[in-house]
Enzyme design. Structure first.
Site, PDB file in Angstrom:
ATOM      1  N   ASP A  54       6.652 -18.876   9.578  1.00  0.00           N
ATOM      2  CA  ASP A  54       7.016 -17.865  10.568  1.00  0.00           C
ATOM      3  C   ASP A  54       7.895 -18.390  11.699  1.00  0.00           C
ATOM      4  O   ASP A  54       8.416 -17.599  12.474  1.00  0.00           O
ATOM      5  CB  ASP A  54       5.759 -17.224  11.179  1.00  0.00           C
ATOM      6  CG  ASP A  54       4.833 -18.243  11.826  1.00  0.00           C
ATOM      7  OD1 ASP A  54       5.181 -19.422  11.855  1.00  0.00           O
ATOM      8  OD2 ASP A  54       3.757 -17.837  12.304  1.00  0.00           O
ATOM      9  N   ARG A 283       2.655 -14.984  17.899  1.00  0.00           N
ATOM     10  CA  ARG A 283       3.627 -14.360  17.006  1.00  0.00           C
ATOM     11  C   ARG A 283       3.950 -12.950  17.466  1.00  0.00           C
ATOM     12  O   ARG A 283       3.567 -12.527  18.554  1.00  0.00           O
ATOM     13  CB  ARG A 283       3.079 -14.350  15.574  1.00  0.00           C
ATOM     14  CG  ARG A 283       2.905 -15.733  14.962  1.00  0.00           C
ATOM     15  CD  ARG A 283       2.498 -15.642  13.525  1.00  0.00           C
ATOM     16  NE  ARG A 283       3.358 -14.706  12.807  1.00  0.00           N
ATOM     17  CZ  ARG A 283       3.113 -14.269  11.579  1.00  0.00           C
ATOM     18  NH1 ARG A 283       2.020 -14.667  10.954  1.00  0.00           N
ATOM     19  NH2 ARG A 283       3.935 -13.424  10.996  1.00  0.00           N
ATOM     20  N   TYR A 291      -4.044 -22.636  13.573  1.00  0.00           N
ATOM     21  CA  TYR A 291      -4.243 -23.733  12.621  1.00  0.00           C
ATOM     22  C   TYR A 291      -5.539 -24.428  13.034  1.00  0.00           C
ATOM     23  O   TYR A 291      -5.670 -24.878  14.181  1.00  0.00           O
ATOM     24  CB  TYR A 291      -3.079 -24.717  12.668  1.00  0.00           C
ATOM     25  CG  TYR A 291      -1.796 -24.175  12.087  1.00  0.00           C
ATOM     26  CD1 TYR A 291      -1.562 -24.217  10.719  1.00  0.00           C
ATOM     27  CD2 TYR A 291      -0.807 -23.638  12.904  1.00  0.00           C
ATOM     28  CE1 TYR A 291      -0.376 -23.721  10.173  1.00  0.00           C
ATOM     29  CE2 TYR A 291       0.373 -23.148  12.376  1.00  0.00           C
ATOM     30  CZ  TYR A 291       0.584 -23.195  11.015  1.00  0.00           C
ATOM     31  OH  TYR A 291       1.754 -22.707  10.482  1.00  0.00           O
ATOM     32  N   PRO A 366       2.342 -27.922   7.839  1.00  0.00           N
ATOM     33  CA  PRO A 366       3.181 -26.855   8.405  1.00  0.00           C
ATOM     34  C   PRO A 366       3.274 -26.852   9.924  1.00  0.00           C
ATOM     35  O   PRO A 366       4.020 -26.055  10.473  1.00  0.00           O
ATOM     36  CB  PRO A 366       2.472 -25.587   7.913  1.00  0.00           C
ATOM     37  CG  PRO A 366       1.033 -25.967   7.845  1.00  0.00           C
ATOM     38  CD  PRO A 366       1.018 -27.417   7.428  1.00  0.00           C
TER      39      PRO A 366
END
Length: 689
Positions: A54, A283, A291, A366
């Site tokens: 993202d 986001r 995470y 990530p």
């Protein structure tokens, strides 16, 4: 009896429609008007709608801008990360304490800063762009499973041959639909794409004992494998992933949270004293990604039972790490889990006919926001080279630079992620902890700061090659443009259009269309000697021996292969547009090729020459690759070096497009225009006598 498979030919076959594959197709759509054919297949029947990657880094946004996509993406997300917070246990009390704030993006590194938008939305914008530029000729063919790949080595050097054969099978709806929700149907489950899935499991999921669908044998000139971490293409080539996994297991969860944690809408790294770590990524639409480090055990074979990873476990673990703060996520959009590991394949291509890109050739954690970005930059680097070779413009030798450029970067990424992920996953060292395994929080913060430039994608430095003139017989004069290092990405500056005085970002005048660029910086063209130097260079470019005529086919536009952009330092109002030499520097009726580094009426002076490190008294010519990396820096008189550089990578046209074929725009010769005095009338009106 099953019907014989049909057979077809295609110039480029792309396997996998994730970020790397879609970027490759996006590039190839810019070559489709030349009759170059491209197909993109994917074994799944749908694109990504939730979860996955993202974050878009600066360099990726610059690239998307060159395709005309960045503005759409920026309009779709209201979130631009500005700072990163660090929360660590106080050495005296063990309580979580804010220990630092740092800029999320290195100030001044780019005109863009990192933003967040769902991968599916990003892919959607690129798919729409592909449709437009290919005029509907390129579209993702879903539910297509590759089952056989062969390379005819006797044909690899034949430019007209189709040496790669791929046999594909059309899957049923059931076969090609991954399990994307939990058994209760409440949450979107991303575990089917996790690295906790073994390669064999990924294959079995799409090869059940079901009736065989229609088959096709595709003969391709080039194949690009963009089929992810479990890459079928990589395994057919026999390439090995080299690296290691750790015992660190992390989970990821997306949703709109309810929390009393004050930095819940900021990017934040949390180390707890004894319960693991958490990273918070805000986001779009109020969603936050977490995470979360998990306390799960790895089995003797190096894998984890992924059925243990549930939303309940993720939230329980997050609350332990964030205590005494609390976290609830009433509605979960998506979740997954992964095992931290860093691997890079031992090869990126086979005979420069079959290539792999993205997660197919490098995997990592990530948290640094590199997966989608690096994957897209792999194929952004590769695909224009394939396009130019197929168009007959470039030598096939340039294809070897893909591995030479991207493999060292992938290794650097792995090394960076190896250090960063261990600092993030390790237990903080307490005040009296002499255990060398304890993590020094100051070291973690330093790694975060140092890693920002690397993660932005702007620090990549490609070595000397056919298309990077750093050293050797074709060496740049780097001192002429000190701040445009050869081998690194070209950054943009504000300039003023000579014709209409509008301000524009220089790189916005040169979209990604497969053309090389000559950025000409002559200096102050109000000075006769400077304008004379520019005219001398233009005479070379206009000549039949010049690089533009030599490499431009008669069937192409004069600026389609090597384009020119001129930026001078004179006052814009002190020179006229038609003072500039035609037709190469100033093409007929083209008002977007000559610019001034000057004060604008409304947006100030960007001092482009100063930012690029160019002395206006000396000037420079900068060669920019189609992927906007600086390839060569020379002086205005160094035409022999330009000849030698392009002779090493381009193919002379069989029939040229000469400058003489263009009509010169000639302003009036005022000495030949009759004089007509003007008489004033009493009411102030004027009339010519």
């Amino acid at each position: 009896m099953a019907a014989a498979p049909k057979e077809s030919n295609v110039d480029v076959l792309i396997i996998g429609a994730g970020p790397a594959g879609v970027m490759a197709a996006n590039w190839m759509s810019r070559f489709s008007h030349l009759g170059i054919t491209t197909r993109i297949i994917d074994k799944r029947n749908t694109k990504v709608f939730t979860g996955q990657a993202d974050g878009l880094q600066c360099r990726t946004l610059e690239t998307l801008k060159s395709f005309g996509l960045a503005d759409q993406i920026l309009a779709a997300t209201d979130l631009r990360w500005t700072w990163v917070g660090c929360r660590n246990p106080d050495p005296e009390t063990g309580r979580l304490t804010r220990t630092g704030r740092i800029p999320d993006t290195v100030p001044g590194i780019s005109r863009y800063q990192q933003v967040v938008l769902n991968q599916g939305r990003i892919e959607r914008y690129m798919l729409d762009s592909i449709k437009v530029h290919s005029k509907g000729k390129i579209a993702v063919e879903r539910s297509m499973l590759p089952e056989r790949l062969e390379i005819d080595e006797s044909k690899i050097d034949d430019l007209d041959a189709y040496p790669v054969t791929v046999e594909v099978r059309q899957l049923s709806e059931e076969e090609s639909t991954p399990k994307m929700v939990t058994p209760d149907g409440k949450q979107s489950d991303g575990l089917y794409r996790s690295n906790l899935v073994k390669d064999e499991e990924d294959d079995v999921k799409f090869n059940p004992n079901a009736p065989v669908g229609s088959r096709e044998i595709i003969h391709a000139k080039y194949v690009i494998g963009c089929d992810g971490a479990h890459s079928w293409t990589r395994r057919q080539l026999g390439f090995k992933m080299v690296g290691e996994s750790t015992d660190y297991i992390w989970g990821v969860i997306d949703g709109v949270p309810k929390s009393n944690f004050p930095d819940i809408r900021s990017r934040c790294a949390i180390h707890s004293a004894n319960a693991g770590s958490v990273m918070i990524i805000p986001r779009e639409r109020g969603i936050v990604r977490f995470y979360i480090q998990l306390e799960l055990k790895v089995d003797a074979g190096g894998y984890v039972d992924r059925t243990q990873i549930t939303p309940a476990l993720l939230l329980e673990s997050a609350n332990k790490s964030m205590a005494p703060y609390t976290l609830e996520v009433p509605e979960i959009d998506w979740f997954t889990g992964y095992q931290i590991g860093q691997r890079v394949t031992d090869n990126f291509s086979k005979f420069d006919r079959v290539f792999i890109a993205g997660d197919a050739c490098h995997t990592h954690s990530p948290k640094a926001g590199q997966g989608m970005n690096t994957s897209m930059m792999d194929t952004y680097n590769l695909t224009w080279k394939i396009g130019q070779v197929l168009a007959g413009l470039a030598k096939r030798d340039i294809l070897s630079t893909y591995s030479a450029e991207r493999q060292p970067f992938a290794q650097a990424l792995i090394d960076f992620d190896h250090k960063f992920s261990r600092l993030f996953s390790g237990k903080p060292a307490s005040k009296n902890d002499l255990d060398e395994m304890g993590i020094d929080m100051d070291e973690f913060k330093k790694a975060f700061v140092d890693g920002n430039k690397f993660a932005s994608g702007t620090a990549i430095d490609y070595a000397s090659s056919l298309i990077i003139g750093k050293q050797g017989a074709i060496a740049s004069k780097q001192e002429l443009a000190k701040n445009l290092p050869v081998g690194m990405r070209t950054f943009s500056v504000q300039v003023i259009n000579q014709s209409d005085a509008k301000t524009v970002q220089l790189l916005d005048t040169t979209p990604s269309n497969g053309a090389w660029r000559l950025f000409i910086f002559p200096g102050d063209v109000e000075k006769k000697e400077t304008m004379a130097r520019l005219h001398k260079l233009a005479a070379y470019l206009d000549s039949d021996e010049g690089i533009i005529t030599k490499y431009t086919p008669k069937t192409r536009g004069r600026n389609d292969v090597i384009d020119t952009v001129t930026v001078h330092t004179a006052k814009r109002t002190s020179v006229e547009l038609f003072d500039f030499p035609q037709p190469t520097v100033l093409p007929p009726y083209n008002y977007w090729k000559v610019f001034a580094d000057d004060e604008s009426y409304h947006k100030g002076h960007d001092h482009a020459y100063e930012k690029y490190g160019i002395d206006p008294a000396v000037g420079a010519v900068v060669v920019i690759r189609p992927d906007f990396y600086t390839a060569l820096v020379v002086g205005l008189e160094d035409t022999a070096t330009l000849d030698a550089f392009f002779a090493g990578c381009l193919v002379p046209a069989k029939e040229h497009h000469p400058a003489s074929a263009l009509q010169i725009v000639r302003p009036p010769v005022w000495d030949n225009v009759p004089s007509k005095p003007v008489e004033s009338k009493p009411n102030g009106a004027e009339v010519a006598l």
